[in-house]
Motif scaffolding. Structure first.
Motif: not given
Length: 177
Positions: A170-177, A163-166, A122-124
């Motif tokens: 997908a539309n969130k900024k990495p800093s929001e995760l 795939k489930t987490n994406w 669940g991270k980018k």
């Protein structure tokens, strides 16, 4: 008035004139730069993403087709560029660019090019294209070799989790995760 004082006076005036000229040139440059920037912002169809400061090069400049066709991926050049969703991708040849354009989804890395293991939790994380795998004809990048080793312990399971987490990240900024 002596010759020396006339020389000093003309040197002083020349020096002041040069300084004023340089200052005026700088002010003109700043003014016209500001006008140009405002004009660009007001033109329909031109966005901040169209400026050099905001250009985005995907896959750190690697030619995505070479991950599938070469023993070692190669960097593309600015001579062969294709844009997908605001991201510019570089290619080593016009042929590779056309191959990519015919089927971008085949060559684009999974999870927007972010770390595949990161997506599974669940991270980018910014991925390193030198640390990659191709699984079922899909390209996956990982953060580094240590993370790739963790990901490789259960590739299928991690892909399913990612795939489930994406769907939610997908539309969130990495800093929001």
């Amino acid at each position: 008035m002596s010759l020396t004082s006339i020389s000093r006076t003309s040197i002083s005036r020349t020096s002041i004139s040069r300084t004023s000229s340089r200052l005026f040139s700088k002010i003109k440059f700043i003014f016209f730069s500001a006008v140009a920037a405002l004009s660009l912002a007001a033109v329909p169809g031109i966005s901040a993403a169209d400026t050099v400061a905001n250009s985005v090069i995907g896959a750190r400049g690697y030619d995505l087709t070479t991950f599938f066709t070469s023993e070692k991926p190669a960097h593309g050049t600015g001579h062969h560029v294709a844009t997908v969703d605001g991201v510019d991708y570089l290619f080593t040849s016009e042929e590779n660019k056309k191959t990519f354009q015919a089927n971008p989804e085949k060559y684009l890395p999974a999870f927007g090019g972010y770390c595949a293991y990161g997506a599974s939790i669940g991270k980018k994380f910014v991925a390193d294209p030198d640390v990659y795998d191709i699984v079922d004809n899909k390209l996956y990048f990982n953060l580094d070799t240590k993370i790739r080793a963790i990901w490789a312990k259960d590739i299928a399971g991690n892909i399913d989790l990612a795939k489930t987490n994406w769907k939610t990240i997908a539309n969130k900024k990495p800093s929001e995760l």
